[in-house]
Scaffold this motif. Structure first.
Motif, mmCIF file in Angstrom:
data_model
loop_
_atom_site.group_PDB
_atom_site.id
_atom_site.type_symbol
_atom_site.label_atom_id
_atom_site.label_comp_id
_atom_site.label_asym_id
_atom_site.label_seq_id
_atom_site.Cartn_x
_atom_site.Cartn_y
_atom_site.Cartn_z
ATOM 1 N N GLY A 185 -39.139 22.695 10.752
ATOM 2 C CA GLY A 185 -38.167 22.247 11.184
ATOM 3 C C GLY A 185 -36.658 22.715 10.868
ATOM 4 O O GLY A 185 -35.430 22.628 11.583
ATOM 5 N N ALA B 114 -27.502 17.681 11.541
ATOM 6 C CA ALA B 114 -28.921 18.082 11.714
ATOM 7 C C ALA B 114 -29.667 18.512 10.476
ATOM 8 O O ALA B 114 -28.893 19.424 9.516
ATOM 9 C CB ALA B 114 -28.868 19.325 12.733
ATOM 10 N N VAL C 40 -35.805 25.427 13.383
ATOM 11 C CA VAL C 40 -35.233 24.799 14.487
ATOM 12 C C VAL C 40 -34.003 24.495 14.474
ATOM 13 O O VAL C 40 -33.081 24.627 15.384
ATOM 14 C CB VAL C 40 -36.324 23.623 14.966
ATOM 15 N N ALA C 41 -33.604 23.862 13.286
ATOM 16 C CA ALA C 41 -32.139 23.420 12.999
ATOM 17 C C ALA C 41 -31.233 24.237 13.015
ATOM 18 O O ALA C 41 -29.839 24.294 13.471
ATOM 19 C CB ALA C 41 -32.156 22.389 11.761
ATOM 20 N N SER D 97 -35.022 20.255 21.378
ATOM 21 C CA SER D 97 -34.199 19.389 20.466
ATOM 22 C C SER D 97 -32.928 19.017 20.900
ATOM 23 O O SER D 97 -32.326 17.778 21.240
ATOM 24 C CB SER D 97 -34.005 19.975 19.050
ATOM 25 N N GLY E 292 -33.176 19.885 9.059
ATOM 26 C CA GLY E 292 -34.592 20.432 9.226
ATOM 27 C C GLY E 292 -35.275 20.740 7.796
ATOM 28 O O GLY E 292 -34.605 21.451 6.834
ATOM 29 N N TYR F 117 -39.326 8.550 19.443
ATOM 30 C CA TYR F 117 -38.619 8.669 18.593
ATOM 31 C C TYR F 117 -38.096 7.139 17.606
ATOM 32 O O TYR F 117 -38.719 6.221 18.448
ATOM 33 C CB TYR F 117 -36.940 9.292 18.959
ATOM 34 N N HIS G 52 -35.536 17.020 11.638
ATOM 35 C CA HIS G 52 -36.406 18.001 12.113
ATOM 36 C C HIS G 52 -37.593 18.225 11.579
ATOM 37 O O HIS G 52 -37.451 18.760 10.234
ATOM 38 C CB HIS G 52 -35.884 19.275 12.690
ATOM 39 N N ASN H 146 -40.852 16.504 18.571
ATOM 40 C CA ASN H 146 -40.332 17.357 19.364
ATOM 41 C C ASN H 146 -41.592 17.550 20.589
ATOM 42 O O ASN H 146 -42.688 16.973 20.308
ATOM 43 C CB ASN H 146 -40.196 18.668 18.908
#
Length: 283
Positions: A105, A99, A108-109, A85, A101, A21, A35, A64
């Protein structure tokens, strides 16, 4: 202050995964955790956006599981990606984040925000869509043509994925590529050949038809900003309308003459619009 170009790659362990990161921006604020899209890494974000956000808040970019500099295997479900995450965010000792995304992404968010309603304060969904969305059971025909073609140089792929064919949009695309290439030192490894198949499997499960597919969006209680271009051919723009309609507290911005990467075509406008949303009192 560290920037997109100078923030070092760091690592944290969680769930048996060593997450790569970068963290920069204004400390003491609610961090914005980004994301990434299909096969993208830390270096696929636009510095005009990340540095723009970093003026007023802390920004966290991460790979990720199984992506770029992170260890582990790429989950074959969106739920698995969201669980990783959450583990990453908690490993940083964070109790609340916003968050964002983009594309994959964004799936995922959404899932993270539903599973972790206390951890995620606000949600920004860019160029993405709901479960069983329009044209989301497989890659769209346009996406199949774009990803199946050859490009020289290779990163000209993104001119077709993110931008329309208009001269103005393509000019914005070339400007994006100049920013995209700026970081030379400590660049993230590109996604390996195991990433795309695993992510495609997860996308297929997400996009598969089901009954009452949008009911789950009622569980998204966070204030949500949905952003897209008016001519997204990768995840059709209508899916952004579906998100806005079914998420209880959502607003929608569509940028003109823009494809899947509308935020890269209008980076200053996107940062301004999103920052205004994030700064508003949620009440």
């Amino acid at each position: 202050m560290k920037t997109h170009q100078t923030a070092p790659t760091q690592y944290v362990e969680a769930n048996g995964i060593r997450f790569a990161y970068r963290r920069f921006g204004k400390p003491g604020t609610i961090p914005l955790v980004l994301h990434m899209h299909f096969t993208g890494t830390l270096d696929h974000w636009d510095p005009a956006i990340t540095d723009g956000f970093a003026q007023d808040r802390e920004v966290i970019l991460f790979d990720n599981a199984g992506i770029g500099g992170s260890s582990g295997e790429v989950p074959t479900t969106i739920e698995g990606m969201a669980a990783d995450s959450a583990a990453f965010i908690r490993a940083l000792g964070l109790g609340q984040v916003d968050a964002l995304g983009f594309s994959l992404g964004g799936l995922v968010a959404q899932t993270l925000a539903i599973a972790e309603p206390v951890l995620v304060r606000k949600l920004v969904l860019v160029g993405t869509g709901p479960r069983s969305g329009e044209g989301m059971a497989t890659l769209t025909p346009e996406a199949q043509r774009i990803f199946g073609a050859s490009y020289e140089p290779a990163d000209h792929l993104w001119l077709k994925v993110f931008f329309t064919d208009s001269p103005a949009s393509q000019a914005a695309g070339h400007a994006f590529l100049e920013r995209f290439r700026q970081r030379q030192a400590d660049r993230d490894p590109e996604a390996n050949d195991k990433v795309a198949p695993a992510q495609l499997e997860a996308l297929g499960k997400w996009g598969a038809p089901r009954e009452n597919p949008y009911d789950y969006l009622r569980e998204l209680k966070q204030p949500t900003l949905v952003v897209n271009g008016d001519n997204d051919v990768i995840i059709y723009t209508v899916n952004s309308l579906i998100l806005q309609k079914h998420i209880p507290n959502a607003q929608l911005i569509l940028y003109p003459d823009a494809n899947h990467g509308s935020q890269y075509q209008y980076p200053q406008r996107f940062v301004r619009n999103t920052s205004t949303f994030l700064d508003l009192d949620p009440g």
